[in-house]
Design an enzyme around this catalytic site. Sequence first.
Site, PDB file in Angstrom:
ATOM      1  N   CYS A  48      31.746-116.896   2.358  1.00 48.76           N
ATOM      2  CA  CYS A  48      30.019-116.566   2.483  1.00 48.76           C
ATOM      3  C   CYS A  48      29.666-116.440   1.097  1.00 48.76           C
ATOM      4  O   CYS A  48      30.319-116.626   0.070  1.00 48.76           O
ATOM      5  CB  CYS A  48      29.730-115.041   3.198  1.00 48.76           C
ATOM      6  SG  CYS A  48      30.601-113.888   2.142  1.00 48.76           S
TER       7      CYS A  48
ATOM      8  N   CYS B 277      28.907-117.550  -4.648  1.00 49.30           N
ATOM      9  CA  CYS B 277      30.520-117.708  -4.306  1.00 49.30           C
ATOM     10  C   CYS B 277      30.973-118.954  -3.842  1.00 49.30           C
ATOM     11  O   CYS B 277      32.137-118.877  -3.844  1.00 49.30           O
ATOM     12  CB  CYS B 277      30.407-116.425  -3.034  1.00 49.30           C
ATOM     13  SG  CYS B 277      29.653-114.967  -3.396  1.00 49.30           S
TER      14      CYS B 277
ATOM     15  N   HIS C 231      37.613-111.518  -7.026  1.00 52.73           N
ATOM     16  CA  HIS C 231      36.489-112.841  -6.839  1.00 52.73           C
ATOM     17  C   HIS C 231      35.875-113.269  -7.972  1.00 52.73           C
ATOM     18  O   HIS C 231      34.692-112.321  -8.117  1.00 52.73           O
ATOM     19  CB  HIS C 231      35.648-112.050  -5.515  1.00 52.73           C
ATOM     20  CG  HIS C 231      34.841-113.032  -5.123  1.00 52.73           C
ATOM     21  ND1 HIS C 231      34.632-114.404  -5.386  1.00 52.73           N
ATOM     22  CD2 HIS C 231      33.552-112.716  -4.384  1.00 52.73           C
ATOM     23  CE1 HIS C 231      33.286-115.004  -4.788  1.00 52.73           C
ATOM     24  NE2 HIS C 231      32.739-113.934  -4.163  1.00 52.73           N
TER      25      HIS C 231
END
Length: 401
Positions: A387, A88, A357
């Site tokens: 995160c 991520c 995302h």
Amino acid sequence: MREVVICSPLRTPVGRMGGALAPVSAHSLATSVLEALRARTGIDPAAIDGVVAAQGYPTMEAPAIGRVAALDAGFPVTTTGYQLDRRCGSGLQAVLNAAMEVQTGVADAVIALGVESMSNAPLYTVEGRRGVAGAGLMLHDALARGRETVGGRRFPTPEGNVGSAELLRAGYGVSREAQDAFALRSHRMAVAAQQSGAFDAELVPVEVPARRGTVTVDRDEHPRADTTLEALAALRPILGRADAEATVTAGNSSGQNDAAAACIVTTQARAAELGLAPMLRLVSWAVAGNDPLRFGVAPVPAADRALARAGIRFADLDVIELNEAFAVQVLACLADWGLDADDARLNPRGSGISIGHPIAATGIRMLTTLAHELPALDGELALQTMCIGGGQALAAVFARV
């Protein structure tokens, strides 16, 4: 070391899983955003030393996608390129890797690129190279498998990121109502930004093949103007069958998405030579690791370190861009920082829950948005942090130029 600035951050719209951008490969999305970067800046492509690209779910259709996309976008063969994966945080890591090349004098101008087509993430096998035995081959879904194996053998995450989010829910006592309320806030922020035209300057339209010609996609597909607390409350928890107290739903989690984003990383002096207008200056950054089962709160130590290195406090920040992997994860981080969920500085135009995302594109998508938010809000300092599945987090402090 030399001071680094960020110029001309751009991004494609963010598409839903299987949505408007699904017919477009990650390679094509990456090429499109690089072509748009060339067109909008008018930069001589020979002035770019290299392309640092992030991608979390690659195939061999475009190996070392930074190099392949650069060549296909018309950059010369002297433009180098490679690919990285920090899950991520990959997009932001691409920016930071580019920054380190520029800071140390290895390069003068580097493009950071992040791209993901989760709609086209591969199904793969590791069993067929030496022949097929038994009933056939096992195909793994790269999306699901990556979430199960990201902690390695010593730190298994059999329930993926959702299971980790539920552990934070129990540990921090975050209610379902609080998570849904935060999700609604995110959608309202993103929809308001869409309707006001706040995203227009950062967006690159994408031409999508259709039965009759092409269709132009020029708007984020994930924000929902029709979302209500009642609709969110009606969704079933993803792990509800195994855990009667589960609260994490598709509605209070980030989406699975498709997008690409890019920016030019250089120095003030080189930007002036190339006719570029810097938008941000990199002040400091930090990375942190923690237990993979509690990866959602890793932004706390990462952000604390980045702020300490910059000699600033949360009170000094004008914008806080914290990626919304899960509402519960955001609320847990805010609790550790002593910040309120309604803090106006937090994701003023939405984030992962509403915008989406697209894993490796997210970091530069966030950077692009905050680069346009800061002047619009008359702000000077911003924190970007997220995160990372597997127990990591990145954070960076940027100043408006």
